[in-house]
Design an enzyme around this catalytic site. Structure first.
Site, mmCIF file in Angstrom:
data_model
loop_
_atom_site.group_PDB
_atom_site.id
_atom_site.type_symbol
_atom_site.label_atom_id
_atom_site.label_comp_id
_atom_site.label_asym_id
_atom_site.label_seq_id
_atom_site.Cartn_x
_atom_site.Cartn_y
_atom_site.Cartn_z
ATOM 1 N N PRO A 146 -5.930 -0.510 -5.128
ATOM 2 C CA PRO A 146 -6.992 -1.426 -5.569
ATOM 3 C C PRO A 146 -8.074 -1.533 -4.497
ATOM 4 O O PRO A 146 -7.821 -1.316 -3.307
ATOM 5 C CB PRO A 146 -6.254 -2.760 -5.736
ATOM 6 N N ASN A 175 -7.337 1.827 3.704
ATOM 7 C CA ASN A 175 -6.391 1.648 4.811
ATOM 8 C C ASN A 175 -7.013 1.782 6.198
ATOM 9 O O ASN A 175 -6.630 1.065 7.129
ATOM 10 C CB ASN A 175 -5.248 2.665 4.707
ATOM 11 N N HIS A 186 0.825 -1.211 0.000
ATOM 12 C CA HIS A 186 0.000 0.000 0.000
ATOM 13 C C HIS A 186 0.858 1.260 0.000
ATOM 14 O O HIS A 186 0.415 2.312 -0.470
ATOM 15 C CB HIS A 186 -0.948 -0.020 1.190
ATOM 16 N N ASP A 187 2.064 1.159 0.518
ATOM 17 C CA ASP A 187 2.973 2.303 0.453
ATOM 18 C C ASP A 187 3.425 2.546 -0.983
ATOM 19 O O ASP A 187 3.351 3.664 -1.494
ATOM 20 C CB ASP A 187 4.184 2.066 1.353
ATOM 21 N N SER A 196 5.255 7.063 2.753
ATOM 22 C CA SER A 196 4.202 8.063 2.967
ATOM 23 C C SER A 196 3.025 7.477 3.747
ATOM 24 O O SER A 196 2.319 8.200 4.452
ATOM 25 C CB SER A 196 3.718 8.632 1.628
ATOM 26 N N THR A 201 -4.697 -22.779 5.220
ATOM 27 C CA THR A 201 -3.479 -22.503 6.000
ATOM 28 C C THR A 201 -3.265 -20.989 6.084
ATOM 29 O O THR A 201 -2.374 -20.436 5.425
ATOM 30 C CB THR A 201 -2.252 -23.167 5.343
ATOM 31 N N ASP A 218 7.859 5.220 -0.549
ATOM 32 C CA ASP A 218 8.463 6.378 0.116
ATOM 33 C C ASP A 218 8.048 6.530 1.573
ATOM 34 O O ASP A 218 8.273 7.578 2.187
ATOM 35 C CB ASP A 218 8.103 7.663 -0.642
ATOM 36 N N GLY A 252 4.785 6.048 -4.811
ATOM 37 C CA GLY A 252 5.983 5.233 -4.837
ATOM 38 C C GLY A 252 6.354 4.743 -3.448
ATOM 39 O O GLY A 252 5.700 5.056 -2.451
ATOM 40 N N HIS A 297 -2.365 -13.095 -0.297
ATOM 41 C CA HIS A 297 -3.589 -13.396 0.447
ATOM 42 C C HIS A 297 -3.634 -14.848 0.896
ATOM 43 O O HIS A 297 -4.648 -15.305 1.426
ATOM 44 C CB HIS A 297 -4.826 -13.055 -0.396
#
Length: 320
Positions: A161, A92, A69-70, A79, A243, A77, A75, A191
């Site tokens: 996404p 998030n 997600h960063d 953030s 699992t 970074d 990019g 996942h």
């Protein structure tokens, strides 16, 4: 004519020197970036991640997701670590986690190498170490990123996404980041770890569609109410029902059986262009792990800040 030639030559020389200066000043990512100025930095991060995952296996999934997600917003970074920014984006808020683990790793690194190792690099290394801690692949992490001084929740909501995305949308989102459809399927294989909240899969288990196993949907309904606003909205279910705490290829086997928890999972095996990739990974865990490692390296190259851009944050949640 001669003055004109000299003028053109001088201009060309200036342009060449500027390009040379730009190339020289721009740092390139390298796996050996901290070998001289923080030789114990990577082992310090690894120990911090091992400790966190040993306390809670789910944390491995959370750290891999945090790096993903960063990188998809501005990019790689760091953030996402800044308060009051990307953390509050729809994709998030209430689900991204592991911030305190990165903070702890950063604090430990600061003790031995103050102001040297970026939060962005710690995120990248943490994702790799989290994978290894639960039986996943390892890879060489390129280093030398610097940290952003800005973060935007609106940009995160635009770029990340969503669990309701269709196949074409997912392929397009990843393509804009330089990642192929195969990279997208491999990265979705993360996942194989972790859990999701009822609110993210309610629509799938109650829509009576033909792409979900009836028994699987029935089991998930037990802890996920049909309507919002009732107790159980935040109840968790494993993304891989077989699992959930081990890095393997059961996620893909589940998709073949119509047992993908999220719509954006099952869409990868729904008669579309990625069916063959899912089938391949379901048969070959080695191929999946190899492709996952390669895709993580590619993802780590998305828009890093290098050279004099950005900064090295002393505390990951705030700019200096």
């Amino acid at each position: 004519m001669r003055n004109s030639f000299i003028s053109h030559a001088s201009t060309a020389t200036v342009v060449f020197l500027l390009l040379l200066l730009s190339t020289t000043c721009k740092a390139h990512l390298s796996s050996t970036f901290y070998d001289q100025n923080c030789p114990n930095g990577l082992s310090t991060i690894r120990n911090a991640i091992r400790t966190a995952v040993s306390r809670e296996r789910r944390m491995a999934a959370s750290l891999i997701r945090l790096h993903f997600h960063d990188c998809f917003v501005q990019g790689c970074d760091a953030s996402i670590l800044l308060e009051d920014g990307e953390r509050n984006a729809l994709q998030n808020k209430g689900s991204a986690r592991g911030y305190e683990v990165i903070d702890s790793a950063k604090a430990q690194v600061e003790k031995i190498c103050p102001g040297v190792v970026s939060c962005a690099d710690i995120l990248a290394v943490a994702a790799r170490d989290a994978s290894v801690a639960v039986g996943g692949p390892s890879w060489s992490v390129k280093l030398g990123r610097r940290d952003s001084t800005t973060a935007s929740s609106s940009l995160a909501e635009q770029e990340l996404p969503r669990f309701t995305d269709g196949l074409d949308s997912l392929i397009s989102r990843f393509a804009t980041k330089g990642l192929s459809a195969r990279d997208m399927v491999a990265l979705s294989g993360s996942h194989t770890l972790g859990q999701a909240q009822c609110s993210s899969f309610r629509g799938r288990i109650y829509n009576n569609a033909s792409d979900i196993d009836v028994g699987f949907a029935s089991t998930r309904k037990r802890r996920c109410p049909a309507t919002t606003g009732k107790p159980g909205d935040s109840n968790l279910a494993p993304l891989d029902l077989v699992t959930p705490n081990s890095f393997d290829n059961n996620y893909f086997k589940n998709l073949l059986r119509k047992k993908g928890l999220l719509q954006s999972d099952q869409i990868l095996f729904s008669g579309g262009s990625t069916d063959s990739i899912v089938s391949e990974y379901s048969r070959s865990p080695a191929t999946f792990k190899s492709d996952f490692a390669s895709a993580m390296i590619k993802m780590g190259d998305i828009g890093p800040l290098t050279g004099s851009a950005g900064q090295i944050r002393r505390i990951c949640s705030a700019i200096n």
